[in-house]
Write an enzyme that holds these catalytic residues in place. Structure first.
Site, short mmCIF file in Angstrom:
data_model
loop_
_atom_site.label_atom_id
_atom_site.label_comp_id
_atom_site.label_asym_id
_atom_site.label_seq_id
_atom_site.Cartn_x
_atom_site.Cartn_y
_atom_site.Cartn_z
N GLY A 204 0.83 -1.20 0.00
CA GLY A 204 0.00 0.00 0.00
C GLY A 204 0.86 1.25 0.00
N ASP A 227 0.85 -1.78 -4.78
CA ASP A 227 -0.40 -1.03 -4.61
C ASP A 227 -1.35 -1.43 -5.74
OD1 ASP A 227 -2.33 0.92 -3.73
OD2 ASP A 227 -0.66 2.01 -2.83
N ASP A 249 -2.92 -6.85 -5.17
CA ASP A 249 -3.89 -6.74 -4.07
C ASP A 249 -3.32 -7.46 -2.85
OD1 ASP A 249 -6.02 -6.89 -2.30
OD2 ASP A 249 -7.50 -7.30 -3.87
N MET A 250 -3.15 -6.74 -1.76
CA MET A 250 -2.57 -7.34 -0.55
C MET A 250 -3.43 -8.44 0.03
SD MET A 250 -3.12 -4.16 2.07
CE MET A 250 -4.75 -3.44 2.32
N LYS A 263 2.63 1.19 6.24
CA LYS A 263 2.51 2.50 6.88
C LYS A 263 1.06 2.97 6.85
CE LYS A 263 2.86 6.53 4.97
NZ LYS A 263 1.79 7.40 5.52
N HIS A 267 -4.91 0.56 9.88
CA HIS A 267 -5.97 1.32 10.56
C HIS A 267 -7.18 1.56 9.67
CE1 HIS A 267 -5.04 5.81 9.41
NE2 HIS A 267 -4.83 5.01 8.39
#
Length: 363
Positions: A204, A227, A249-250, A263, A267
């Site tokens: 990302g 990303d 895609d993670m 980073k 969240h």
């Protein structure tokens, strides 16, 4: 009514003022957005004098002059919010002396030429779609949508910005500015975290601001920025000898590496999604004894010695995550549970970056 009557008049007035201030905080944001869009900080900066009078300011702004009389009211809000300093042209004793305005340090972060300017962050967080999501919390709590953003806008945040290239660009610009600040601190204060690594994937990582800084500092380390397809394509990014951009895609697959960097990614996501991401990270790094690790840069709520401004910023960020993404800011205890649920063996929290911390997590 009895509860009200039990309080003194002064207490009631203070309570009313507190309620009014909190209810009106979004008006500070609206005035700030207006100032950024009109370029007020830049106009004052380019004026060439310590302060700019109201008449000079209104004449220089791209506004209908029939509405110029409204600018002083917007500036009044921004002065009260600490973005400008109001001065008087004379000794300040006469009512007819014209107001003039100077920049505060906070306002300098809104200048176009400031390398670490926060303009993009202001504009995307105060976008109407974001504001209407925050205004839809009560409706969302009663419906079946995963986020208040979907309640308000009919689709999730990521689909929404994918359909709006300008909005997507603004989002990535905001992340890049934040990353420039973080990269400077990482390289100067936390260089040891990356020493000894031969490869790293910045998951990302957007336009690659942090990965580029790491790659330049460690020329023998292979750095990959992962990303989404539209981020990599839209940014027209070029790699270097030891920096590569990969679309992916993670949630599907992450490239193999000694370490994974995330980073302010987790969240954005629910606990369940975070566990999926962390498990995917664990699959592609070596065991701890061979140097494998996941490096997080995230907020850690709570802790000692945080001032009111920092705590308020953390709480506001958590509310933004709640409304727009279905994610959250987490305490150290909540982070520890995520790591345990993902099958990770341990973690270490290093000195924080203001609200944010560098967290090493081990497979």
């Amino acid at each position: 009514m009895a509860m009200v009557l039990e309080n003194s008049s002064a207490e009631l007035l203070r309570a009313l003022a507190h309620l009014s201030n909190k209810r009106g905080n979004f008006k500070d944001g609206a005035a700030l957005k207006c100032a950024v869009e009109l370029g007020i900080p830049d106009v004052i900066q380019k004026h060439g004098k310590p302060a700019m009078t109201l008449s000079e300011l209104t004449a220089a702004l791209p506004i209908k002059q029939s509405k110029a009389h409204c600018i002083n009211r917007i500036m009044r809000v921004l002065v009260n919010a600490g973005f400008f300093v109001e001065q008087r042209s004379g000794d300040g004793k006469r009512d007819d002396e014209e107001e003039s305005y100077a920049l505060t340090p906070a306002c300098r972060l809104l200048l176009k030429d400031e390398p670490l300017n926060a303009r993009a962050h202001v504009l995307f967080t105060l976008d109407p779609a974001e504001m209407v999501a925050l205004g839809s919390l009560s409706e969302w709590l009663q419906d079946d949508y995963p986020t208040a953003f979907e309640t308000a806008n009919g689709k999730n945040y990521w689909d929404y910005i994918a359909e709006r290239p300008a909005r997507n660009k603004l989002f990535n610009e905001a992340l890049a500015v934040d990353s420039r600040l973080i990269a400077t601190v990482l390289i100067s204060e936390f260089k040891f975290v990356f020493e000894g690594l031969t490869s790293l994937v910045d998951v990302g990582g957007g336009t690659g601001t942090i990965a580029r800084a790491i790659a330049e500092t460690f020329p023998n380390m292979k750095c990959i920025v992962l990303d989404l397809q539209q981020v990599v394509e839209d940014a027209d990014l070029e790699g270097t000898e030891n920096l590569e951009f990969v679309a992916g895609d993670m949630f599907e697959k992450i490239p193999n590496a000694n370490a994974i960097l995330l980073k302010m990614v987790l969240h954005d996501w629910s606990d369940e999604d975070c566990v999926r991401i962390l498990k995917n990270c664990k699959r592609v790094i070596p065991e701890k004894e061979k140097g494998g690790k996941i490096i997080l840069i995230e907020l850690v709520l709570g802790g000692q010695n945080k001032d009111h401004v920092t705590v308020e910023a953390e709480i506001c960020m958590d509310m933004e995550m709640l409304a727009s993404f279905g994610g959250k800011e987490r305490t150290e205890k909540e982070w520890a549970k995520l790591f345990q649920d993902a099958g990770l063996s341990g973690y270490k929290v290093f000195s924080n970056l203001d609200s944010r911390c560098v967290i090493e997590v081990y497979p």
